[in-house]
Write a protein that holds these residues in place. Structure first.
Motif, PDB file in Angstrom:
ATOM      1  N   LEU A   1      -8.651   5.994  -1.624  1.00 26.98           N
ATOM      2  CA  LEU A   1      -9.548   5.113  -2.362  1.00 26.98           C
ATOM      3  C   LEU A   1      -8.788   4.322  -3.422  1.00 26.98           C
ATOM      4  CD1 LEU A   1     -12.417   4.159  -3.182  1.00 26.98           C
ATOM      5  CD2 LEU A   1     -12.515   6.135  -4.721  1.00 26.98           C
ATOM      6  N   MET A   2      -7.873   4.975  -4.121  1.00 25.62           N
ATOM      7  CA  MET A   2      -7.100   4.288  -5.159  1.00 25.62           C
ATOM      8  C   MET A   2      -6.218   3.200  -4.563  1.00 25.62           C
ATOM      9  SD  MET A   2      -6.049   7.229  -7.941  1.00 25.62           S
ATOM     10  CE  MET A   2      -5.491   8.488  -6.808  1.00 25.62           C
ATOM     11  N   VAL A   3      -5.606   3.501  -3.404  1.00 26.26           N
ATOM     12  CA  VAL A   3      -4.762   2.492  -2.761  1.00 26.26           C
ATOM     13  C   VAL A   3      -5.602   1.292  -2.324  1.00 26.26           C
ATOM     14  CG1 VAL A   3      -3.325   2.038  -0.737  1.00 26.26           C
ATOM     15  CG2 VAL A   3      -2.995   4.143  -2.046  1.00 26.26           C
ATOM     16  N   GLU A   4      -6.793   1.562  -1.785  1.00 27.09           N
ATOM     17  CA  GLU A   4      -7.662   0.477  -1.310  1.00 27.09           C
ATOM     18  C   GLU A   4      -8.180  -0.380  -2.460  1.00 27.09           C
ATOM     19  OE1 GLU A   4     -11.933   0.003   1.063  1.00 27.09           O
ATOM     20  OE2 GLU A   4     -10.918   1.955   0.936  1.00 27.09           O
ATOM     21  N   ARG A   5      -8.492   0.228  -3.595  1.00 25.70           N
ATOM     22  CA  ARG A   5      -9.093  -0.488  -4.721  1.00 25.70           C
ATOM     23  C   ARG A   5      -8.071  -1.157  -5.628  1.00 25.70           C
ATOM     24  NH1 ARG A   5     -13.999   2.253  -6.142  1.00 25.70           N
ATOM     25  NH2 ARG A   5     -14.035   1.006  -8.079  1.00 25.70           N
ATOM     26  N   THR A   6      -6.798  -0.965  -5.394  1.00 26.45           N
ATOM     27  CA  THR A   6      -5.771  -1.528  -6.295  1.00 26.45           C
ATOM     28  C   THR A   6      -4.972  -2.641  -5.635  1.00 26.45           C
ATOM     29  OG1 THR A   6      -4.286   0.288  -5.646  1.00 26.45           O
ATOM     30  CG2 THR A   6      -5.518   0.539  -7.702  1.00 26.45           C
ATOM     31  N   GLU A   7      -5.569  -3.333  -4.705  1.00 24.50           N
ATOM     32  CA  GLU A   7      -4.903  -4.504  -4.108  1.00 24.50           C
ATOM     33  C   GLU A   7      -4.704  -5.569  -5.185  1.00 24.50           C
ATOM     34  OE1 GLU A   7      -2.981  -6.635  -1.300  1.00 24.50           O
ATOM     35  OE2 GLU A   7      -3.892  -4.665  -0.933  1.00 24.50           O
ATOM     36  N   GLY A   8      -3.463  -6.066  -5.327  1.00 20.66           N
ATOM     37  CA  GLY A   8      -3.160  -7.067  -6.340  1.00 20.66           C
ATOM     38  C   GLY A   8      -2.691  -6.492  -7.661  1.00 20.66           C
ATOM     39  N   TYR A   9      -2.630  -5.164  -7.790  1.00 17.70           N
ATOM     40  CA  TYR A   9      -2.131  -4.533  -9.013  1.00 17.70           C
ATOM     41  C   TYR A   9      -0.599  -4.506  -8.987  1.00 17.70           C
ATOM     42  CZ  TYR A   9      -6.725  -2.739 -10.480  1.00 17.70           C
ATOM     43  OH  TYR A   9      -8.019  -2.624 -10.914  1.00 17.70           O
ATOM     44  N   SER A  10       0.010  -4.708 -10.135  1.00 17.80           N
ATOM     45  CA  SER A  10       1.460  -4.561 -10.255  1.00 17.80           C
ATOM     46  C   SER A  10       1.806  -3.101 -10.546  1.00 17.80           C
ATOM     47  CB  SER A  10       1.991  -5.459 -11.370  1.00 17.80           C
ATOM     48  OG  SER A  10       1.523  -5.017 -12.641  1.00 17.80           O
ATOM     49  N   GLY A  11       3.086  -2.778 -10.540  1.00 13.41           N
ATOM     50  CA  GLY A  11       3.502  -1.423 -10.867  1.00 13.41           C
ATOM     51  C   GLY A  11       3.102  -1.023 -12.272  1.00 13.41           C
TER      52      GLY A  11
ATOM     53  N   PRO B   1       0.809  -1.238   0.000  1.00 13.95           N
ATOM     54  CA  PRO B   1       0.000   0.000   0.000  1.00 13.95           C
ATOM     55  C   PRO B   1       0.835   1.278   0.000  1.00 13.95           C
ATOM     56  CG  PRO B   1      -0.973  -1.618   1.469  1.00 13.95           C
ATOM     57  CD  PRO B   1       0.317  -2.209   0.997  1.00 13.95           C
ATOM     58  N   GLU B   2       1.930   1.323   0.790  1.00 20.71           N
ATOM     59  CA  GLU B   2       2.746   2.538   0.828  1.00 20.71           C
ATOM     60  C   GLU B   2       3.381   2.814  -0.530  1.00 20.71           C
ATOM     61  OE1 GLU B   2       3.048  -0.012   2.858  1.00 20.71           O
ATOM     62  OE2 GLU B   2       2.258   0.749   4.771  1.00 20.71           O
ATOM     63  N   ALA B   3       3.838   1.741  -1.200  1.00 21.64           N
ATOM     64  CA  ALA B   3       4.446   1.915  -2.513  1.00 21.64           C
ATOM     65  C   ALA B   3       3.408   2.341  -3.547  1.00 21.64           C
ATOM     66  CB  ALA B   3       5.134   0.617  -2.944  1.00 21.64           C
ATOM     67  N   ARG B   4       2.194   1.788  -3.463  1.00 23.11           N
ATOM     68  CA  ARG B   4       1.145   2.184  -4.402  1.00 23.11           C
ATOM     69  C   ARG B   4       0.778   3.658  -4.225  1.00 23.11           C
ATOM     70  NH1 ARG B   4      -1.224  -2.727  -2.720  1.00 23.11           N
ATOM     71  NH2 ARG B   4      -3.071  -1.702  -1.838  1.00 23.11           N
ATOM     72  N   ARG B   5       0.710   4.095  -2.985  1.00 22.55           N
ATOM     73  CA  ARG B   5       0.380   5.510  -2.740  1.00 22.55           C
ATOM     74  C   ARG B   5       1.477   6.417  -3.298  1.00 22.55           C
ATOM     75  NH1 ARG B   5      -3.181   8.069   0.697  1.00 22.55           N
ATOM     76  NH2 ARG B   5      -2.683  10.274   1.075  1.00 22.55           N
ATOM     77  N   ALA B   6       2.743   6.025  -3.110  1.00 27.17           N
ATOM     78  CA  ALA B   6       3.842   6.835  -3.650  1.00 27.17           C
ATOM     79  C   ALA B   6       3.779   6.892  -5.178  1.00 27.17           C
ATOM     80  CB  ALA B   6       5.178   6.265  -3.182  1.00 27.17           C
ATOM     81  N   MET B   7       3.398   5.785  -5.815  1.00 30.79           N
ATOM     82  CA  MET B   7       3.268   5.787  -7.274  1.00 30.79           C
ATOM     83  C   MET B   7       2.152   6.724  -7.727  1.00 30.79           C
ATOM     84  SD  MET B   7       3.652   1.741  -8.230  1.00 30.79           S
ATOM     85  CE  MET B   7       4.995   0.783  -7.565  1.00 30.79           C
ATOM     86  N   PHE B   8       1.006   6.661  -7.044  1.00 27.75           N
ATOM     87  CA  PHE B   8      -0.120   7.531  -7.419  1.00 27.75           C
ATOM     88  C   PHE B   8       0.239   9.002  -7.245  1.00 27.75           C
ATOM     89  CE2 PHE B   8      -2.951   3.744  -6.545  1.00 27.75           C
ATOM     90  CZ  PHE B   8      -3.338   3.588  -7.865  1.00 27.75           C
ATOM     91  N   GLU B   9       0.923   9.323  -6.142  1.00 28.82           N
ATOM     92  CA  GLU B   9       1.273  10.720  -5.897  1.00 28.82           C
ATOM     93  C   GLU B   9       2.290  11.237  -6.905  1.00 28.82           C
ATOM     94  OE1 GLU B   9       2.575  10.759  -1.884  1.00 28.82           O
ATOM     95  OE2 GLU B   9       0.545  10.794  -1.037  1.00 28.82           O
ATOM     96  N   GLU B  10       3.128  10.353  -7.421  1.00 29.60           N
ATOM     97  CA  GLU B  10       4.109  10.793  -8.428  1.00 29.60           C
ATOM     98  C   GLU B  10       3.494  10.877  -9.820  1.00 29.60           C
ATOM     99  OE1 GLU B  10       8.313   9.252 -10.410  1.00 29.60           O
ATOM    100  OE2 GLU B  10       7.844   8.777  -8.322  1.00 29.60           O
ATOM    101  N   LEU B  11       2.666   9.890 -10.195  1.00 30.85           N
ATOM    102  CA  LEU B  11       2.104   9.873 -11.541  1.00 30.85           C
ATOM    103  C   LEU B  11       0.924  10.820 -11.690  1.00 30.85           C
ATOM    104  CD1 LEU B  11       2.242   6.015 -12.183  1.00 30.85           C
ATOM    105  CD2 LEU B  11       3.701   7.744 -13.212  1.00 30.85           C
ATOM    106  N   LEU B  12       0.117  10.986 -10.602  1.00 30.41           N
ATOM    107  CA  LEU B  12      -1.059  11.880 -10.639  1.00 30.41           C
ATOM    108  C   LEU B  12      -0.938  12.893  -9.513  1.00 30.41           C
ATOM    109  CD1 LEU B  12      -3.958   9.300 -11.248  1.00 30.41           C
ATOM    110  CD2 LEU B  12      -2.825  10.756 -12.944  1.00 30.41           C
ATOM    111  N   PRO B  13      -0.039  13.864  -9.625  1.00 28.19           N
ATOM    112  CA  PRO B  13       0.118  14.839  -8.538  1.00 28.19           C
ATOM    113  C   PRO B  13      -1.102  15.757  -8.441  1.00 28.19           C
ATOM    114  CG  PRO B  13       1.430  15.485 -10.441  1.00 28.19           C
ATOM    115  CD  PRO B  13       0.869  14.128 -10.755  1.00 28.19           C
ATOM    116  N   SER B  14      -1.395  16.171  -7.223  1.00 24.97           N
ATOM    117  CA  SER B  14      -2.513  17.088  -6.999  1.00 24.97           C
ATOM    118  C   SER B  14      -2.146  18.490  -7.487  1.00 24.97           C
ATOM    119  CB  SER B  14      -2.869  17.138  -5.514  1.00 24.97           C
ATOM    120  OG  SER B  14      -3.349  15.868  -5.079  1.00 24.97           O
ATOM    121  N   VAL B  15      -3.101  19.145  -8.146  1.00 26.14           N
ATOM    122  CA  VAL B  15      -2.900  20.496  -8.661  1.00 26.14           C
ATOM    123  C   VAL B  15      -3.487  21.480  -7.657  1.00 26.14           C
ATOM    124  CG1 VAL B  15      -3.379  22.082 -10.566  1.00 26.14           C
ATOM    125  CG2 VAL B  15      -3.032  19.633 -11.017  1.00 26.14           C
TER     126      VAL B  15
END
Length: 397
Positions: free
Chosen positions: A311-321, A287-301
């Motif tokens: 929500l994205m971290v919770e719904r992406t269990e089992g997703y690869s990078g 989960p921590e790595a997924r959150r870091a990926m989301f924050e880097e790829l989709l930064p908040s404006v």
């Protein structure tokens, strides 16, 4: 007759004796005596002359770039230049040299520019790689005798989890000569050339040490031998030569590392598993790595709607990078699709400088992306965990 020089191979021009008058005339004019080849030739040190066009392309590369680059293609200062190492070692035959030239094309010239920090998560894998590859190069004093560095490292795990990125990080951070080898590099249609290619590969790696040989998808090269008597003789000889060469690395002092990656570790031959001493699991992101990926790829404006990272971290269990990157790409496409639909409704063509900006990503865009992107590597996670339990390398805290 007493003044006539003794006949040698230099006294003949394509099988005919040179004219003494031309020889004397050349001496009297002070010009060098030609041996019958064209004037744009270059001596190769053995009494023969070869045209520049006949030189190997990497020898031409070395000749042209001698002042600005060393044998690994790394730029160097011309005034503070160390003695250069030849691109190819002294091979025993011309055939081996030709094979060495073909393998030299697989040397990564320049840095892949992948840092350890650019890989989110995978702390256990990064720590084991640093211990196996980076530390022996930085502190060779400690890695002697029983503590000699590991020569074979296997990265295994589901597809899209970052195994190749870890290999690129090793090439960037360790500053070793990096050989990016696939099946096409060492498999030849000519009988016997595949084994020679493997031998030449390891000779090149020792010549350019410290070096790293990266074997991507190694299961295509050395699956289990003798399965159902369907194995071809050439394939078996290739596997045997690779095993012999890897076993020879443990008996040398050169820093040559074999870094292999596979999605199917259970199909590897047992003898290869024995030679790949460190077997590192590259798991699906936590989960921590997924959150870091989301924050880097989709930064908040600033000033826009904040994206629902939890929500994205919770719904992406089992997703690869790789799946997470596709998910972010799908979410970023939603505002662009709305804009493209608006532009397509207009009859006239909008000039490029007047094109409107793409709008921000909204909460509904994330929901749509989550529905349209499914995980691709979660079904066999239990098999990787079992293989890691049986054969994997761990760091005990």
């Amino acid at each position: 007759m007493a003044d006539e020089p003794f006949l040698t191979r230099w006294s003949f021009q394509f099988g005919r004796k040179k004219e003494p008058e031309k020889h004397d005339a050349a001496e009297s004019s002070g010009k060098p005596v030609s041996n019958g080849n064209s004037s744009n030739g270059t001596a190769n040190g053995g009494g023969h002359v070869k045209n520049t066009s006949d030189l190997a392309i990497y020898e031409q590369y070395r000749t042209q770039e001698r002042g600005s680059a060393n044998g690994n293609g790394v730029l160097s200062d011309r005034y503070d230049e160390k003695p250069q190492k030849s691109l190819l070692p002294s091979f025993e035959s011309a055939d081996m040299r030709a094979l060495g030239e073909s393998l030299s094309r697989d040397i990564i010239r320049g840095s892949p520019d992948v840092k350890w920090d650019s890989i989110k998560g995978l702390e256990n894998a990064k720590r084991l790689l640093k211990e196996a590859v980076v530390m022996p190069i930085k502190y060779p004093k400690y890695f002697t005798g029983l503590l000699s560095p590991w020569k074979g490292i296997l990265l295994f795990g589901p597809p899209g989890t970052g195994k190749t990125m870890l290999a690129k990080a090793v090439a960037t951070e360790c500053k070793t000569t990096f050989f990016n080898i696939s099946a096409s590099s060492v498999v030849s249609k000519w009988r016997g050339d595949s084994e020679k290619l493997v031998k030449v590969l390891f000779e090149l790696a020792r010549h350019h040490a410290p070096s790293t040989i990266f074997l991507d998808e190694i299961d295509a090269l050395i699956s289990q031998r003798g399965e159902g008597r369907s194995e071809h003789e050439a394939s078996r000889r290739l596997k045997t030569e690779l095993l012999v060469q890897m076993d020879g690395l443990t008996k040398t002092d050169e820093l040559v590392f074999v870094l292999a990656a596979t999605n199917l570790p259970w199909e590897l031959d047992a003898a290869m598993l024995r030679r790949l001493e460190k077997r590192i699991l590259v798991p699906l992101p936590e989960p921590e790595a997924r959150r870091a990926m989301f924050e880097e790829l989709l930064p908040s404006v600033p000033g826009e709607e904040k994206l629902p990272y939890d929500l994205m971290v919770e719904r992406t269990e089992g997703y690869s990078g790789s799946d997470i990157r596709l998910l972010c790409k799908e979410a970023a496409m939603q505002p662009l699709r709305r804009l493209m639909a608006h532009l397509e409704d207009k009859a006239e063509v909008v000039p490029e400088e007047e094109l409107p900006k793409v709008g921000p990503i909204k909460h509904d865009d994330i929901e749509t992306a989550l529905k349209n992107t499914r995980p691709s590597a979660h079904l066999h996670v239990h098999r990787y965990d079992k293989f890691n339990t049986d054969y994997g390398s761990q760091i005990l805290q």
